[in-house]
Design an enzyme around this catalytic site. Sequence first.
Site, PDB file in Angstrom:
ATOM      1  N   LYS A 101       0.806  -1.224   0.000  1.00 58.32           N
ATOM      2  CA  LYS A 101       0.000   0.000   0.000  1.00 58.32           C
ATOM      3  C   LYS A 101       0.840   1.276   0.000  1.00 58.32           C
ATOM      4  O   LYS A 101       0.430   2.295  -0.534  1.00 58.32           O
ATOM      5  CB  LYS A 101      -0.966   0.014   1.185  1.00 58.32           C
ATOM      6  CG  LYS A 101      -2.187  -0.877   0.965  1.00 58.32           C
ATOM      7  CD  LYS A 101      -3.278  -0.582   1.966  1.00 58.32           C
ATOM      8  CE  LYS A 101      -4.513  -1.419   1.696  1.00 58.32           C
ATOM      9  NZ  LYS A 101      -4.328  -2.859   2.077  1.00 58.32           N
ATOM     10  N   GLU A 123     -10.355   7.445   4.269  1.00 53.34           N
ATOM     11  CA  GLU A 123     -11.021   6.604   5.250  1.00 53.34           C
ATOM     12  C   GLU A 123     -10.206   5.318   5.363  1.00 53.34           C
ATOM     13  O   GLU A 123      -9.392   5.007   4.501  1.00 53.34           O
ATOM     14  CB  GLU A 123     -12.446   6.263   4.804  1.00 53.34           C
ATOM     15  CG  GLU A 123     -12.540   5.205   3.708  1.00 53.34           C
ATOM     16  CD  GLU A 123     -12.068   5.700   2.353  1.00 53.34           C
ATOM     17  OE1 GLU A 123     -12.123   6.929   2.119  1.00 53.34           O
ATOM     18  OE2 GLU A 123     -11.629   4.877   1.546  1.00 53.34           O
ATOM     19  N   SER A 388       1.711  -9.714  -1.023  1.00 54.59           N
ATOM     20  CA  SER A 388       1.388  -8.287  -0.885  1.00 54.59           C
ATOM     21  C   SER A 388       1.759  -7.693   0.465  1.00 54.59           C
ATOM     22  O   SER A 388       1.993  -6.495   0.572  1.00 54.59           O
ATOM     23  CB  SER A 388      -0.099  -8.071  -1.157  1.00 54.59           C
ATOM     24  OG  SER A 388      -0.887  -8.916  -0.353  1.00 54.59           O
TER      25      SER A 388
HETATM   26  C1  LIG Z   1      -5.110  -3.933   1.619  1.00 51.40           C
HETATM   27  C2  LIG Z   1      -4.382  -5.162   1.326  1.00 51.40           C
HETATM   28  C3  LIG Z   1      -4.738  -6.001   0.240  1.00 51.40           C
HETATM   29  C4  LIG Z   1      -5.948  -5.745  -0.622  1.00 51.40           C
HETATM   30  O1  LIG Z   1      -5.907  -4.571  -1.364  1.00 51.40           O
HETATM   31  P1  LIG Z   1      -5.726  -4.580  -2.940  1.00 51.40           P
HETATM   32  O2  LIG Z   1      -6.044  -3.190  -3.333  1.00 51.40           O
HETATM   33  O3  LIG Z   1      -6.656  -5.591  -3.509  1.00 51.40           O
HETATM   34  O4  LIG Z   1      -4.317  -4.940  -3.205  1.00 51.40           O
HETATM   35  C5  LIG Z   1      -3.970  -7.113  -0.020  1.00 51.40           C
HETATM   36  N1  LIG Z   1      -2.900  -7.417   0.735  1.00 51.40           N
HETATM   37  C6  LIG Z   1      -2.527  -6.656   1.801  1.00 51.40           C
HETATM   38  C7  LIG Z   1      -1.339  -7.073   2.586  1.00 51.40           C
HETATM   39  C8  LIG Z   1      -3.249  -5.507   2.123  1.00 51.40           C
HETATM   40  O5  LIG Z   1      -2.887  -4.771   3.176  1.00 51.40           O
END
Ligand SMILES: *Cc1c(COP(=O)(O)O)cnc(C)c1O
Length: 405
Positions: A101, A123, A388
């Site tokens: 993010k 938000e 992610s």
């Molecule tokens: C917020 C988040 C997601 C989901 O958000 P996307 O916009 O779909 O990428 C996925 N993995 C993690 C670790 C997150 O914090």
Amino acid sequence: MEFNSVNFDTYFNNYPDKDGFFGKYGGSYISDDLKKAMQEINEAYFTICKSSKFISELRKIRKEFQGRPTPISHLERLSASLGNVQLYAKREDLNHSGAHKLNHCMGEVLLAKYMGKKKVIAETGAGQHGVALATAAAYFGLECDIYMGAVDIKKQAPNVARMKILGANIVEVTHGLATLKEAVDAAFEAYAKDYKNSIYCIGSVVGPHPFPMMVRDFQSIIGIESREQFLEMTGNLPDAVVACVGGGSNAMGMFSGFLNDPVDIYGIEPLGRGTQLGDHAASLQYGTEGIMHGFNSIMLKDENGEPAPVYSVASGLDYPSSGPEHAFLHDIGRVKYDVISDDETIDAFFTLSRMEGIIPAIESAHAVAYGMKLAKTMGTGSVLINLSGRGDKDMDYVIENYGIR
Ligand SMILES: *Cc1c(COP(=O)(O)O)cnc(C)c1O
């Protein structure tokens, strides 16, 4: 490469079009007040973000503050346990603050600084977006107002503490159900009132144009690095790439690097407890076309056509729609969208931890689970999984609800 009459050689010049459409999805369905504000962001994006000064400053930040490039790890023990397919992970868990993010938050707040804004507004539900934005705001010395439902504030104490330590102002939203939906409305309202001084920073590839494009472009660093690193590591492209899809930002970042390649692409949505409406958040799998939060996409609706209640063990994935570009890539068939359940996710969470020494975010564990499934069915080849984020934030929840497996 052409795919269902979409030319991927020139894809990024044509998608989205100037009004923010990916085919019929996307656009900007908002009040006139907000239209002015979005127009301002759109114009700034096309002048400032394409300037060499902006690009070189963002490059420096990525290297010296975020710790990019993040590596790709070969998951050797996990691969060997499943057969001959080789699994790899792009390590966005090693990006500063522990997830992808920050990639778009640093871009958005750098843009805010160039536009002369004093404050960033957003938000947050589970608090991950709030923490990333508070991090970026602290770095640039901008004020940061985070709107959060009273219910979520109680649930997400560690992230609330993080945001406060980083200097953000938490605005408690108490009306309605006092969760994410009310927080979205309150944040947009505050922004429409004060868009001269402030900028709204969205948390994924969703919302009105230009956000889905802007967030994709900032996240595309994942795909650009991955393609180069994978070629250097193995001499080839991966046969498949996999990412989890909530709003879809980490997935779009990864996918954008491989859309024009002979690579199978998989976006994984949360099946939660099952296929019944309310038990999952698999909008592309089970949803229909509709408009919410200012854009047209595929969404999960209740009997009144309003966004349906959704559920996933991963709070970052429980959104009743997905970005418009995913809806488009879904319809033309360039990306295959599939689902992974809570149980499969928790298994993958422990398996990756035990076999590779990497504790994944529960969101990311959806992609890991699907990568493991692919490894069993493909027989040979390679799969690159977008990891992610890291799972520190999830450990207490997992132990409390599932124990040690
Ligand atoms: C917020 C988040 C997601 C989901 O958000 P996307 O916009 O779909 O990428 C996925 N993995 C993690 C670790 C997150 O914090």
